[in-house]
Design an enzyme around this catalytic site. Structure first.
Site, PDB file in Angstrom:
ATOM      1  N   GLU A  74      63.030  22.266 -11.555  1.00  0.00           N
ATOM      2  CA  GLU A  74      64.492  22.375 -11.744  1.00  0.00           C
ATOM      3  C   GLU A  74      65.123  23.376 -10.795  1.00  0.00           C
ATOM      4  O   GLU A  74      66.321  23.654 -10.903  1.00  0.00           O
ATOM      5  CB  GLU A  74      64.786  22.786 -13.184  1.00  0.00           C
ATOM      6  N   TYR A 120      80.848  35.831 -31.633  1.00  0.00           N
ATOM      7  CA  TYR A 120      79.939  36.081 -30.498  1.00  0.00           C
ATOM      8  C   TYR A 120      79.686  34.834 -29.660  1.00  0.00           C
ATOM      9  O   TYR A 120      79.392  34.935 -28.464  1.00  0.00           O
ATOM     10  CB  TYR A 120      78.648  36.746 -30.974  1.00  0.00           C
TER      11      TYR A 120
HETATM   12  O1  LIG Z   1      61.889  22.465 -18.598  1.00  0.00           O
HETATM   13  C1  LIG Z   1      61.358  22.053 -17.574  1.00  0.00           C
HETATM   14  C2  LIG Z   1      61.946  20.925 -16.811  1.00  0.00           C
HETATM   15  O2  LIG Z   1      63.246  20.642 -17.290  1.00  0.00           O
HETATM   16  C3  LIG Z   1      60.075  22.651 -17.094  1.00  0.00           C
HETATM   17  O3  LIG Z   1      59.827  22.259 -15.753  1.00  0.00           O
HETATM   18  P1  LIG Z   1      59.152  23.319 -14.771  1.00  0.00           P
HETATM   19  O4  LIG Z   1      57.827  23.715 -15.402  1.00  0.00           O
HETATM   20  O5  LIG Z   1      58.960  22.568 -13.468  1.00  0.00           O
HETATM   21  O6  LIG Z   1      60.068  24.500 -14.640  1.00  0.00           O
HETATM   22 ZN   LIG Z   2      63.626  21.356 -19.232  1.00  0.00          ZN
END
Ligand SMILES: O=C(CO)COP(=O)(O)O
Ligand SMILES: [Zn+2]
Length: 210
Positions: A74, A120
């Protein structure tokens, strides 16, 4: 903050989130700006409970790996948000239970999945727009978040989880914790008459801040 201290802070905050049940397995990822040219991001497939400071990924703003392990799938959306919003200094993405459950509901308002009923939520986040479902790592998540990163501090990823920003990594983590707790309250209150905050009450809090 010195780079090594920032790495250590990411390891400690991620471990705290993991140990308190905000993430499981390899889900979720965190990032923070190191400087104008680089970001620090968690490696792909890494457990937030077992990060190692010297293996964290350092990327330039074009996504080139400068040091550390292969970055989160991501990282493209993290970079897109940083490029759009200069005030965004850190990003937390989780599959936390109640926000992920919320992301799976039909009939939510795409502009704001949760109307405010606690101060909050307003002071830390304010609104929770929804990004349509795309598979994890899909470039369309980055496109959508990149386009909208100036419009809100947090976004629900449909059928997936949440993305929350902050002025530093502690702020992003605190904002995310507050949002998860608000989603938990939302589910506890389902079927009951919620007294939502009025527009005046919301605007007072927005103008006053934390
Ligand atoms: O939540 C995740 C993808 O949306 C985890 O992916 P990554 O392990 O590549 O960060
Ligand atoms: Zn994720």
């Amino acid at each position: 903050m010195k780079e090594q201290q920032q790495k250590q802070q990411m390891v400690e905050l991620a471990r705290s989130l993991f140990e308190r049940g905000y993430s499981v397995g390899g889900a979720g990822n965190l990032s923070v700006r190191l400087d104008a040219q680089r970001i620090l991001v968690t490696p792909t497939g890494s457990s937030l409970g077992r990060l190692q400071a010297d293996r964290l990924s350092v990327l330039d703003m074009q996504g080139n790996l400068l040091e550390g392990d292969k970055p989160s799938k991501e990282s493209v959306f993290h970079l897109a948000m940083y490029q759009t919003n200069p005030t965004c200094q850190a990003i937390v993405h989780l599959h936390s239970t109640y926000l992920t459950a919320l992301s799976c509901l039909q009939g939510l308002n795409p502009d704001n999945a949760m109307q405010a009923f606690t101060p909050y939520y307003v002071m830390r986040v304010g609104q929770l727009p929804i990004i349509p479902y795309y598979p994890p790592g899909d470039i369309n998540i980055a496109r959508e978040l990149g386009e909208r990163a100036n419009t809100a501090k947090a976004f629900l990823l449909a059928n997936h989880g949440v993305v929350v920003t902050g002025s530093d990594l502690i702020d992003a983590v605190d904002n995310c914790e507050e949002l998860e707790e608000t989603a938990k309250l939302y589910f506890i209150l389902q079927g009951q008459a919620i007294r939502y905050l009025s527009d005046d009450e919301v605007n007072f809090l927005k103008n006053r801040g934390k």
